[in-house]
Design a protein around this motif. Structure first.
Motif, PDB file in Angstrom:
ATOM      1  N   SER A  86      -0.786   3.706  -0.396  1.00 44.66           N
ATOM      2  CA  SER A  86      -2.189   3.865  -0.014  1.00 44.66           C
ATOM      3  C   SER A  86      -3.110   3.185  -1.023  1.00 44.66           C
ATOM      4  O   SER A  86      -2.731   2.920  -2.169  1.00 44.66           O
ATOM      5  N   THR A  87      -4.330   2.922  -0.591  1.00 40.80           N
ATOM      6  CA  THR A  87      -5.315   2.290  -1.475  1.00 40.80           C
ATOM      7  C   THR A  87      -5.571   3.150  -2.703  1.00 40.80           C
ATOM      8  O   THR A  87      -5.683   2.638  -3.833  1.00 40.80           O
ATOM      9  N   HIS A  88      -5.645   4.474  -2.515  1.00 39.63           N
ATOM     10  CA  HIS A  88      -5.912   5.371  -3.644  1.00 39.63           C
ATOM     11  C   HIS A  88      -4.781   5.305  -4.663  1.00 39.63           C
ATOM     12  O   HIS A  88      -5.018   5.240  -5.883  1.00 39.63           O
ATOM     13  N   ASN A  89      -3.530   5.317  -4.186  1.00 39.31           N
ATOM     14  CA  ASN A  89      -2.394   5.215  -5.111  1.00 39.31           C
ATOM     15  C   ASN A  89      -2.394   3.891  -5.856  1.00 39.31           C
ATOM     16  O   ASN A  89      -2.045   3.813  -7.039  1.00 39.31           O
TER      17      ASN A  89
ATOM     18  N   GLU B 207       9.359   3.259  -2.644  1.00 39.57           N
ATOM     19  CA  GLU B 207       7.939   3.348  -2.983  1.00 39.57           C
ATOM     20  C   GLU B 207       7.495   4.784  -3.271  1.00 39.57           C
ATOM     21  O   GLU B 207       6.613   5.030  -4.083  1.00 39.57           O
ATOM     22  N   GLY B 208       8.099   5.723  -2.578  1.00 35.41           N
ATOM     23  CA  GLY B 208       7.657   7.107  -2.737  1.00 35.41           C
ATOM     24  C   GLY B 208       8.374   7.870  -3.824  1.00 35.41           C
ATOM     25  O   GLY B 208       8.219   9.090  -3.926  1.00 35.41           O
ATOM     26  N   SER B 209       9.185   7.191  -4.654  1.00 35.88           N
ATOM     27  CA  SER B 209      10.015   7.885  -5.640  1.00 35.88           C
ATOM     28  C   SER B 209       9.314   8.123  -6.962  1.00 35.88           C
ATOM     29  O   SER B 209       9.880   8.739  -7.856  1.00 35.88           O
ATOM     30  N   GLU B 210       8.085   7.628  -7.111  1.00 37.22           N
ATOM     31  CA  GLU B 210       7.414   7.701  -8.410  1.00 37.22           C
ATOM     32  C   GLU B 210       6.164   8.568  -8.382  1.00 37.22           C
ATOM     33  O   GLU B 210       5.270   8.394  -9.204  1.00 37.22           O
ATOM     34  N   GLY B 211       6.091   9.448  -7.426  1.00 43.33           N
ATOM     35  CA  GLY B 211       4.949  10.365  -7.382  1.00 43.33           C
ATOM     36  C   GLY B 211       3.616   9.684  -7.191  1.00 43.33           C
ATOM     37  O   GLY B 211       2.603  10.123  -7.748  1.00 43.33           O
ATOM     38  N   GLY B 212       3.592   8.610  -6.419  1.00 45.31           N
ATOM     39  CA  GLY B 212       2.334   7.917  -6.135  1.00 45.31           C
ATOM     40  C   GLY B 212       2.124   6.659  -6.942  1.00 45.31           C
ATOM     41  O   GLY B 212       1.189   5.901  -6.673  1.00 45.31           O
ATOM     42  N   TYR B 213       2.999   6.384  -7.930  1.00 45.71           N
ATOM     43  CA  TYR B 213       2.856   5.155  -8.715  1.00 45.71           C
ATOM     44  C   TYR B 213       3.368   3.968  -7.904  1.00 45.71           C
ATOM     45  O   TYR B 213       4.434   4.023  -7.287  1.00 45.71           O
ATOM     46  N   VAL B 214       2.613   2.848  -7.932  1.00 51.17           N
ATOM     47  CA  VAL B 214       2.968   1.637  -7.195  1.00 51.17           C
ATOM     48  C   VAL B 214       3.156   0.502  -8.198  1.00 51.17           C
ATOM     49  O   VAL B 214       2.210   0.130  -8.902  1.00 51.17           O
TER      50      VAL B 214
ATOM     51  N   ASP C 135     -14.613   5.254 -11.406  1.00 56.24           N
ATOM     52  CA  ASP C 135     -14.591   6.716 -11.312  1.00 56.24           C
ATOM     53  C   ASP C 135     -14.916   7.186  -9.902  1.00 56.24           C
ATOM     54  O   ASP C 135     -14.262   8.099  -9.372  1.00 56.24           O
ATOM     55  N   GLN C 136     -15.927   6.580  -9.283  1.00 59.77           N
ATOM     56  CA  GLN C 136     -16.296   6.976  -7.931  1.00 59.77           C
ATOM     57  C   GLN C 136     -15.171   6.690  -6.942  1.00 59.77           C
ATOM     58  O   GLN C 136     -14.877   7.507  -6.062  1.00 59.77           O
ATOM     59  N   LEU C 137     -14.514   5.555  -7.091  1.00 58.10           N
ATOM     60  CA  LEU C 137     -13.431   5.197  -6.182  1.00 58.10           C
ATOM     61  C   LEU C 137     -12.239   6.131  -6.332  1.00 58.10           C
ATOM     62  O   LEU C 137     -11.651   6.580  -5.333  1.00 58.10           O
TER      63      LEU C 137
ATOM     64  N   LYS D  25     -11.571  10.648  -1.465  1.00 60.00           N
ATOM     65  CA  LYS D  25     -10.367  10.840  -0.657  1.00 60.00           C
ATOM     66  C   LYS D  25      -9.971   9.543   0.047  1.00 60.00           C
ATOM     67  O   LYS D  25     -10.807   8.700   0.348  1.00 60.00           O
ATOM     68  N   GLU D  26      -8.679   9.441   0.330  1.00 57.05           N
ATOM     69  CA  GLU D  26      -8.140   8.229   0.947  1.00 57.05           C
ATOM     70  C   GLU D  26      -8.848   7.891   2.242  1.00 57.05           C
ATOM     71  O   GLU D  26      -9.191   6.727   2.491  1.00 57.05           O
ATOM     72  N   GLU D  27      -9.093   8.890   3.079  1.00 61.07           N
ATOM     73  CA  GLU D  27      -9.705   8.608   4.377  1.00 61.07           C
ATOM     74  C   GLU D  27     -11.154   8.148   4.259  1.00 61.07           C
ATOM     75  O   GLU D  27     -11.700   7.532   5.184  1.00 61.07           O
ATOM     76  N   ASP D  28     -11.791   8.420   3.103  1.00 65.65           N
ATOM     77  CA  ASP D  28     -13.193   8.025   2.918  1.00 65.65           C
ATOM     78  C   ASP D  28     -13.339   6.703   2.150  1.00 65.65           C
ATOM     79  O   ASP D  28     -14.449   6.165   2.041  1.00 65.65           O
ATOM     80  N   LEU D  29     -12.216   6.187   1.620  1.00 65.17           N
ATOM     81  CA  LEU D  29     -12.297   4.975   0.800  1.00 65.17           C
ATOM     82  C   LEU D  29     -12.785   3.745   1.570  1.00 65.17           C
ATOM     83  O   LEU D  29     -13.611   2.984   1.047  1.00 65.17           O
ATOM     84  N   PRO D  30     -12.305   3.487   2.806  1.00 65.28           N
ATOM     85  CA  PRO D  30     -12.795   2.290   3.506  1.00 65.28           C
ATOM     86  C   PRO D  30     -14.309   2.252   3.645  1.00 65.28           C
ATOM     87  O   PRO D  30     -14.939   1.212   3.440  1.00 65.28           O
TER      88      PRO D  30
END
Length: 678
Positions: A32-35, A233-240, A264-266, A270-275
């Motif tokens: 995800s963009t947030h990750n 991708e999902g094995s690092e607790g959100g790290y990409v 900080d704001q980004l 939440k992920e759904e609000d980032l776009p």
């Protein structure tokens, strides 16, 4: 009695589909963009610690590296491509010299180059091979009198065999750099007093507690920002890993500078609000006005994006884009002493690069505007980004009109009466040298491959090639001044010619349509290469009217190709024929057809028509410019019967036919195609 089990009962299709969908959803969630943004922030903290540990400034290997460095801490940008370090593709790029790095290294004692790579690798090829090759070549060029020539590569990333193969190519890289780019070795040597030495750092490396001192070399620290992930991708607790790579695919338009100013704001959204937030930040961004860049060693040729550009300080403004600049005129040149505007109408992206090929010939108007003497007129070339089409136009200007010292003089390449070349045609070596001027001026001025292909096609296949052919034939003993119109492929000049009325192209164009009736075609293809078969084609061709302004025909042929080895298969092709009409003349242009009826890039353009002998039998024409496809050069010539100029009701017993010949030469093709239409 219960029914027996069948296959569908055993496969459980619904459950299987749910598992697949769940795995896909988990992967998408992990990336995800947030990750990604959180991972970038984490990796940036490591990058900062490397800079502090070595006491050296941070340099971003664009485009990825800038995401890991706050703008206020980025000392420089470089462009080292991983593709230049791919196995068996190793090279020292003359397009990306990155010599600006020597100033920083000399002033600060060294630098930290930052890049990252995606899951599956410990470091990018740009850091493991491309930069080490660059350091080795620079050392050879600047410190030829020392022993600091050894190639240094990272043993865990480059095998001994690969290291040896790269080392065998270094001498050739050095020769190309010195012979083609002609760097001022004395000036470059004055910037650094010691050779360069790459040192690799990853998140598994031990960092020094105090900045070390290197007495024998300038350290170039190659820092891989992201840590290596071995699992999914999902094995690092959100790290990409390599979260910033290919940001166009995930960032939704967010760029590094905007990320760091709103980090900080980004990260707290939440992920759904980032776009929505990213879109709002982009709209609210106050972008600074474009700043023109002077192309060295010239003193008056500038390049810029067209974003809020102040053009008041320039004498000539050349705009490459889908729209003219505000207030830009595209009429004939203004009186001496006033500003000159030239709009080269091009779309954006790859389509724009193709459009550029059809527009570059208009640069010859500079010869009328500025004259043959060295000029001090300030020239600005711009496009929407300032890094693509404008770079191509600058390269064409430098290749055609600049002296080895960078002085611009817009003298004609050809004598207008004889079309004889007055000065040498640009060759690949000169074009590479002029391109190195641009990329050395600023590292961001590295145009895409498609743009370079268009510029090379213009420079290598423009009227100069035909001028040399004319000059070659004119030098034959016994040639007369009228023996200049040649049938392509002929070994001697054609007979004296009679020129035709200016509407001849229009009449030929009308005759080609043949009122929608098909032409019967017979083609003979003779190839000198075994990889391309010779043979014959029998079939039909039709011209369909697409529009009347400008008059446009869709050419479509279909036939059976029988090779000399006995193979048979169906062949089809389509082109777009357009009649270009001016006040007192017209000509026919042939374009590639994209998706059936859309006009693609220009293929060939028919030159002046002339009648052989007494103007009673055959008309001939040649292409205005040869078409360069990759490294293969296409030349075209036409013949038309005089019956083509008569009204159809007057054809009677006259034989109406036309012929088209292509001569194709290059490293991959060498053949002649002759087609007769009846």
């Amino acid at each position: 009695m219960s029914r027996p089990l069948n296959q569908s009962d055993l496969i459980f299709p619904t459950q299987a589909l749910s598992i697949s969908s769940t795995l896909t959803s988990l992967k998408r969630s992990a990336l995800s963009t947030h990750n990604r943004l959180s991972s970038i922030k984490s990796d940036a903290e490591f990058v900062a610690s490397v800079s502090e540990a070595f006491g050296l400034p941070l340099v971003a290997n664009e485009r990825c590296g800038s995401w890991y460095i706050p703008p206020e801490k980025k000392a420089e940008s470089v462009y080292f491509k991983s593709t230049d370090g791919h196995t068996n593709e190793w090279k020292f790029s003359l397009r990306r010299l990155n010599l600006q790095l020597l100033d920083l290294v000399g002033n600060r004692g060294g630098c930290v180059i930052v890049d990252s790579t995606r899951r599956g690798k410990s470091m990018p090829d740009a850091l493991s091979k491309t930069v080490p090759i660059w350091c080795c070549v620079i050392n050879h060029a600047l410190f030829a009198d020392t022993e600091a020539h050894r190639l240094h590569t990272q043993p865990q990333a480059v095998s001994a065999s690969e290291h040896a193969q790269i080392e065998n190519r270094i001498k050739g890289f050095v020769c190309d750099f010195l012979d083609i780019c002609k760097p001022d070795v004395g000036l470059l040597r004055s910037k650094i007093d010691k050779p360069l030495r790459p040192i690799w750092v990853t998140q598994k490396s031990s960092l020094p507690e105090q900045p070390p001192f290197f007495s024998e070399f300038h350290p170039v620290i190659l820092c891989t920002a992201s840590r290596r992930v071995n699992g999914a991708e999902g094995s690092e607790g959100g790290y990409v890993q390599g979260a910033a790579d290919d940001h166009e695919a995930w960032s939704k338009g967010l760029l590094p500078t905007l990320f760091w100013s709103n980090m900080d704001q980004l990260l707290n959204t939440k992920e759904e609000d980032l776009p929505g937030l990213i879109a709002q930040l982009i709209r609210d961004e106050n972008r600074p006005a474009a700043t023109p860049i002077l192309i060295k060693p010239t003193s008056n040729l500038y390049i810029s994006s067209s974003q809020d550009m102040d053009i008041s300080h320039f004498d000539v403004i050349i705009n490459c884009g889908p729209k003219p600049l505000p207030g830009q005129v595209t009429e004939p040149p203004k009186p001496q002493g006033q500003k000159h505007h030239l709009w080269l109408e091009c779309q954006t992206g790859k389509n724009g690069s193709r459009n550029l090929r059809d527009q570059l010939w208009r640069l010859r108007i500079l010869e009328d505007w500025l004259g043959p003497e060295p000029t001090a007129a300030k020239i600005l070339v711009c496009d929407p980004t300032g890094k693509d089409l404008a770079v191509g136009v600058v390269l064409a200007i430098l290749s055609n009109y600049s002296s080895p010292e960078g002085v611009l003089a817009f003298s004609s390449r050809f004598d207008d009466d004889t079309k004889i070349a007055l000065r040498p045609q640009p060759d690949k070596r000169l074009i590479k040298e002029r391109l190195s001027w641009i990329t050395t001026t600023h590292p961001t001025l590295s145009p895409p491959r498609e743009t370079l292909k268009s510029v090379n096609a213009y420079l290598m296949s423009t009227n100069g090639e035909q001028a040399r052919q004319n000059q070659k034939y004119k030098s034959h003993e016994g040639d007369s001044s009228n023996d200049r119109i040649l049938t392509f492929g002929a070994r001697k000049p054609a007979k004296a010619t009679t020129h035709l009325p200016p509407d001849t192209h229009a009449r030929i164009f009308t005759a080609l349509r043949n009122k929608g009736r098909p032409w019967k075609l017979s083609r003979q293809l003779t190839s000198k290469l075994e990889s391309h078969p010779s043979g014959t084609v029998q079939g039909t061709a039709t011209f369909t009217l697409l529009k009347t302004d400008p008059p446009t025909l869709l050419y479509a042929e279909e036939g059976e190709f029988e090779t000399t080895t006995g193979l048979r298969f169906t062949v089809r092709r389509k082109y777009i024929y357009i009649l270009r009409q001016e006040d007192d003349s017209s000509h026919i242009s042939v374009y590639f057809s994209e998706e059936g009826k859309d006009v693609g890039a220009l293929f060939v353009e028919m030159g002046d028509l002339a009648a052989l002998g007494d103007a009673s039998s055959t008309l001939t024409a040649q292409n205005k410019e040869q078409h360069l496809c990759g490294q293969d050069l296409y030349s075209a010539s036409w013949r038309f019967s005089q019956a083509m100029l008569q009204e159809r009701s007057q054809w009677g017993e006259l034989r109406s036919y036309w012929m088209l010949r292509y001569d194709v030469k290059g490293p991959k093709k060498d053949y002649v195609s002759e087609t007769t239409y009846t």
